[in-house]
Design an enzyme around this catalytic site. Structure first.
Site, PDB file in Angstrom:
ATOM      1  N   HIS A 178       0.862  -1.179   0.000  1.00 44.71           N
ATOM      2  CA  HIS A 178       0.000   0.000   0.000  1.00 44.71           C
ATOM      3  C   HIS A 178       0.897   1.227   0.000  1.00 44.71           C
ATOM      4  O   HIS A 178       2.124   1.108   0.003  1.00 44.71           O
ATOM      5  CB  HIS A 178      -0.962  -0.008   1.199  1.00 44.71           C
ATOM      6  CG  HIS A 178      -0.267  -0.074   2.512  1.00 44.71           C
ATOM      7  ND1 HIS A 178       0.101   1.042   3.220  1.00 44.71           N
ATOM      8  CD2 HIS A 178       0.167  -1.128   3.237  1.00 44.71           C
ATOM      9  CE1 HIS A 178       0.716   0.671   4.331  1.00 44.71           C
ATOM     10  NE2 HIS A 178       0.768  -0.641   4.361  1.00 44.71           N
ATOM     11  N   GLY A 179       0.345   2.406   0.012  1.00 46.62           N
ATOM     12  CA  GLY A 179       1.100   3.651  -0.134  1.00 46.62           C
ATOM     13  C   GLY A 179       2.333   3.770   0.726  1.00 46.62           C
ATOM     14  O   GLY A 179       3.414   4.087   0.243  1.00 46.62           O
TER      15      GLY A 179
END
Length: 157
Positions: free
Chosen positions: A14-15
């Protein structure tokens, strides 16, 4: 062996993982070690799409990866990504060389004991962490590189 970073994060790619840890460690490839993910073509495809361009993403069952690296040493700068401490322990016991482990997110839900704001464990995950510590693995909790590191030993007592 080119394992440059090992992390537990139940959200996997994820980010925060992609932007901070991958860049910080100059990661060329992410290997997810989780039996369920390794057997799910859709999830593997989503993980590949979530990774930055140029980053190779692979997923393997835990013990199978232990067998693979005995025959085929890793040559790319690699991040190992796990969802639980139990999978990390299984990997270590299968011969995967993990000297240090970063713990990011293990979300709180019913049946889990909260250790920190971002980390909650089941009794089995707690036991796996205790075994990893006893085996000499340096385990720290840190969501992103700018956060202060917390030694897992401090929050397990």
């Amino acid at each position: 062996m080119s394992i440059v970073f090992s992390r537990i994060d139940d959200r996997l790619i994820h980010g925060q993982v992609v932007i901070t840890w991958v860049n910080m460690h100059h990661v060329e490839q992410i290997i997810v070690l989780n039996d369920k993910v390794a057997g799910d073509k859709t999830q593997k495809s989503i993980l590949t799409m979530a990774a930055p361009q140029g980053i190779n993403v692979r997923a393997f069952p835990v013990e199978k990866f232990g067998e693979i690296i005995k025959r085929n040493p890793i040559t790319r700068r690699t991040m190992l990504l796990f969802t639980t401490s139990e999978d990390v322990l299984r990997a270590v016991e299968a011969g995967v060389p993990i000297e240090a482990l970063n713990v990011g997110g293990m979300r709180f839900q019913e049946g889990r004991e909260r250790l920190t704001k971002a980390v909650a464990v089941t009794p089995a995950e707690r036991a796996a962490f205790e075994t990893l510590l006893a085996k000499g693995v340096d385990v720290t909790i840190q969501m992103v590189p700018n956060d202060e590191k917390t030694n897992l030993k401090e929050v397990l007592s």
